[in-house]
Scaffold this active site. Structure first.
Site, PDB file in Angstrom:
ATOM      1  N   ASP A  76       0.846  -1.199   0.000  1.00  0.00           N
ATOM      2  CA  ASP A  76       0.000   0.000   0.000  1.00  0.00           C
ATOM      3  C   ASP A  76       0.880   1.248   0.000  1.00  0.00           C
ATOM      4  O   ASP A  76       1.897   1.317   0.706  1.00  0.00           O
ATOM      5  CB  ASP A  76      -0.931  -0.010   1.221  1.00  0.00           C
ATOM      6  CG  ASP A  76      -2.057   1.001   1.093  1.00  0.00           C
ATOM      7  OD1 ASP A  76      -3.215   0.575   0.932  1.00  0.00           O
ATOM      8  OD2 ASP A  76      -1.779   2.223   1.153  1.00  0.00           O
ATOM      9  N   ILE A  77       0.501   2.239  -0.778  1.00  0.00           N
ATOM     10  CA  ILE A  77       1.285   3.467  -0.895  1.00  0.00           C
ATOM     11  C   ILE A  77       1.245   4.282   0.400  1.00  0.00           C
ATOM     12  O   ILE A  77       2.132   5.103   0.649  1.00  0.00           O
ATOM     13  CB  ILE A  77       0.751   4.308  -2.085  1.00  0.00           C
ATOM     14  CG1 ILE A  77       1.820   5.257  -2.604  1.00  0.00           C
ATOM     15  CG2 ILE A  77      -0.532   5.050  -1.732  1.00  0.00           C
ATOM     16  CD1 ILE A  77       1.483   5.861  -3.966  1.00  0.00           C
ATOM     17  N   ASN A 131     -12.861  -3.041   1.951  1.00  0.00           N
ATOM     18  CA  ASN A 131     -13.865  -1.979   1.907  1.00  0.00           C
ATOM     19  C   ASN A 131     -14.686  -2.127   0.629  1.00  0.00           C
ATOM     20  O   ASN A 131     -14.130  -2.409  -0.433  1.00  0.00           O
ATOM     21  CB  ASN A 131     -13.184  -0.616   1.938  1.00  0.00           C
ATOM     22  CG  ASN A 131     -12.414  -0.386   3.224  1.00  0.00           C
ATOM     23  OD1 ASN A 131     -12.884  -0.720   4.299  1.00  0.00           O
ATOM     24  ND2 ASN A 131     -11.214   0.162   3.109  1.00  0.00           N
ATOM     25  N   VAL A 139     -10.849   2.845  -4.128  1.00  0.00           N
ATOM     26  CA  VAL A 139     -10.444   2.306  -5.435  1.00  0.00           C
ATOM     27  C   VAL A 139     -11.425   1.200  -5.830  1.00  0.00           C
ATOM     28  O   VAL A 139     -11.492   0.164  -5.151  1.00  0.00           O
ATOM     29  CB  VAL A 139      -9.004   1.763  -5.393  1.00  0.00           C
ATOM     30  CG1 VAL A 139      -8.604   1.238  -6.764  1.00  0.00           C
ATOM     31  CG2 VAL A 139      -8.030   2.840  -4.917  1.00  0.00           C
ATOM     32  N   HIS A 144     -10.059  -5.413  -3.618  1.00  0.00           N
ATOM     33  CA  HIS A 144      -8.762  -5.659  -2.992  1.00  0.00           C
ATOM     34  C   HIS A 144      -8.943  -6.039  -1.537  1.00  0.00           C
ATOM     35  O   HIS A 144      -9.880  -5.588  -0.877  1.00  0.00           O
ATOM     36  CB  HIS A 144      -7.847  -4.431  -3.096  1.00  0.00           C
ATOM     37  CG  HIS A 144      -8.477  -3.145  -2.644  1.00  0.00           C
ATOM     38  ND1 HIS A 144      -9.389  -2.454  -3.416  1.00  0.00           N
ATOM     39  CD2 HIS A 144      -8.324  -2.414  -1.503  1.00  0.00           C
ATOM     40  CE1 HIS A 144      -9.759  -1.353  -2.779  1.00  0.00           C
ATOM     41  NE2 HIS A 144      -9.143  -1.319  -1.612  1.00  0.00           N
ATOM     42  N   HIS A 152      -6.981  -5.619   2.016  1.00  0.00           N
ATOM     43  CA  HIS A 152      -5.892  -5.048   2.791  1.00  0.00           C
ATOM     44  C   HIS A 152      -5.426  -6.137   3.758  1.00  0.00           C
ATOM     45  O   HIS A 152      -6.240  -6.666   4.534  1.00  0.00           O
ATOM     46  CB  HIS A 152      -6.375  -3.868   3.638  1.00  0.00           C
ATOM     47  CG  HIS A 152      -6.843  -2.680   2.864  1.00  0.00           C
ATOM     48  ND1 HIS A 152      -6.064  -1.559   2.669  1.00  0.00           N
ATOM     49  CD2 HIS A 152      -8.029  -2.416   2.257  1.00  0.00           C
ATOM     50  CE1 HIS A 152      -6.741  -0.657   1.981  1.00  0.00           C
ATOM     51  NE2 HIS A 152      -7.939  -1.147   1.715  1.00  0.00           N
TER      52      HIS A 152
HETATM   53  P1  DGP Z   1      -9.783   1.496  -0.172  1.00  0.00           P
HETATM   54  O1  DGP Z   1     -10.316   2.649   0.623  1.00  0.00           O
HETATM   55  O2  DGP Z   1     -10.058   0.181   0.520  1.00  0.00           O
HETATM   56  O3  DGP Z   1     -10.271   1.515  -1.601  1.00  0.00           O
HETATM   57  O4  DGP Z   1      -8.202   1.643  -0.168  1.00  0.00           O
HETATM   58  C1  DGP Z   1      -7.426   1.917  -1.277  1.00  0.00           C
HETATM   59  C2  DGP Z   1      -5.975   1.820  -0.867  1.00  0.00           C
HETATM   60  O5  DGP Z   1      -5.188   1.932  -2.040  1.00  0.00           O
HETATM   61  C3  DGP Z   1      -5.482   2.884   0.107  1.00  0.00           C
HETATM   62  O6  DGP Z   1      -5.032   2.248   1.309  1.00  0.00           O
HETATM   63  C4  DGP Z   1      -4.304   3.543  -0.602  1.00  0.00           C
HETATM   64  C5  DGP Z   1      -3.980   2.584  -1.715  1.00  0.00           C
HETATM   65  N1  DGP Z   1      -3.517   3.234  -2.930  1.00  0.00           N
HETATM   66  C6  DGP Z   1      -4.137   4.220  -3.628  1.00  0.00           C
HETATM   67  N2  DGP Z   1      -3.442   4.543  -4.722  1.00  0.00           N
HETATM   68  C7  DGP Z   1      -2.350   3.719  -4.729  1.00  0.00           C
HETATM   69  C8  DGP Z   1      -1.253   3.566  -5.622  1.00  0.00           C
HETATM   70  O7  DGP Z   1      -1.116   4.246  -6.635  1.00  0.00           O
HETATM   71  N3  DGP Z   1      -0.332   2.618  -5.304  1.00  0.00           N
HETATM   72  C9  DGP Z   1      -0.444   1.843  -4.174  1.00  0.00           C
HETATM   73  N4  DGP Z   1       0.515   0.947  -3.956  1.00  0.00           N
HETATM   74  N5  DGP Z   1      -1.481   1.957  -3.326  1.00  0.00           N
HETATM   75  C10 DGP Z   1      -2.409   2.885  -3.602  1.00  0.00           C
END
Ligand code: DGP
Length: 121
Positions: free
Chosen positions: A35-36, A93, A102, A106, A108
């Site tokens: 996660d970023i 989520n 997103v 996915h 987490h």
């Molecule tokens: P959610 O709210 O469950 O849809 O979480 C989306 C997650 O995705 C959040 O924890 C941050 C992560 N995220 C968003 N953009 C990027 C990205 O470009 N790269 C990575 N590695 N993670 C990302």
């Protein structure tokens, strides 16, 4: 329920190789990356390569091969990240109430420290 998949979402871009990611593992049907914005020492996102919007979309519509691959990949991450002894948390989520940012399914996978109460909001 059927979902309309938006292939401009950021994880679709990652799957197309349009933007980089820190890959943990990749298989024919699944990709895991860090996660970023990590919320714990280990914060891995596990996604199917198929176009599924939410966990229930994946559960209802993924093939047997995609489903088996996804859970085998999940197990391999728990092993490779060393999460089983200390424990971990898995969150998915979905939609508006789940505050899904997103719209590509996915998990987490969080661990590496005690994670506190499951909900604060
Ligand atoms: P959610 O709210 O469950 O849809 O979480 C989306 C997650 O995705 C959040 O924890 C941050 C992560 N995220 C968003 N953009 C990027 C990205 O470009 N790269 C990575 N590695 N993670 C990302």
């Amino acid at each position: 329920m059927s979902y309309a998949y938006d292939d401009t979402n950021i994880f679709a871009m990652i799957l197309r190789g349009d933007i980089p990611n820190a890959t943990v593992t990749e298989t024919d049907h699944s990709l895991a990356f860090r996660d970023i914005n990590p919320q714990a020492p280990v914060h891995v996102l596990l996604i199917p390569k198929g176009a599924y919007v939410t966990i229930d979309d994946f559960a209802a519509n993924a093939s047997v091969e995609e489903t088996a691959d996804f859970w085998a990949t999940f197990a391999s991450i728990i092993e490779s990240e060393g999460l089983a002894p200390g424990g971990f948390r898995v969150i998915s989520n979905a939609g508006e109430h789940g505050l899904q940012e997103v719209p590509h399914f996915h998990l987490h996978i969080l661990g590496g420290r005690s994670l506190g109460p499951i909900l604060t909001g």
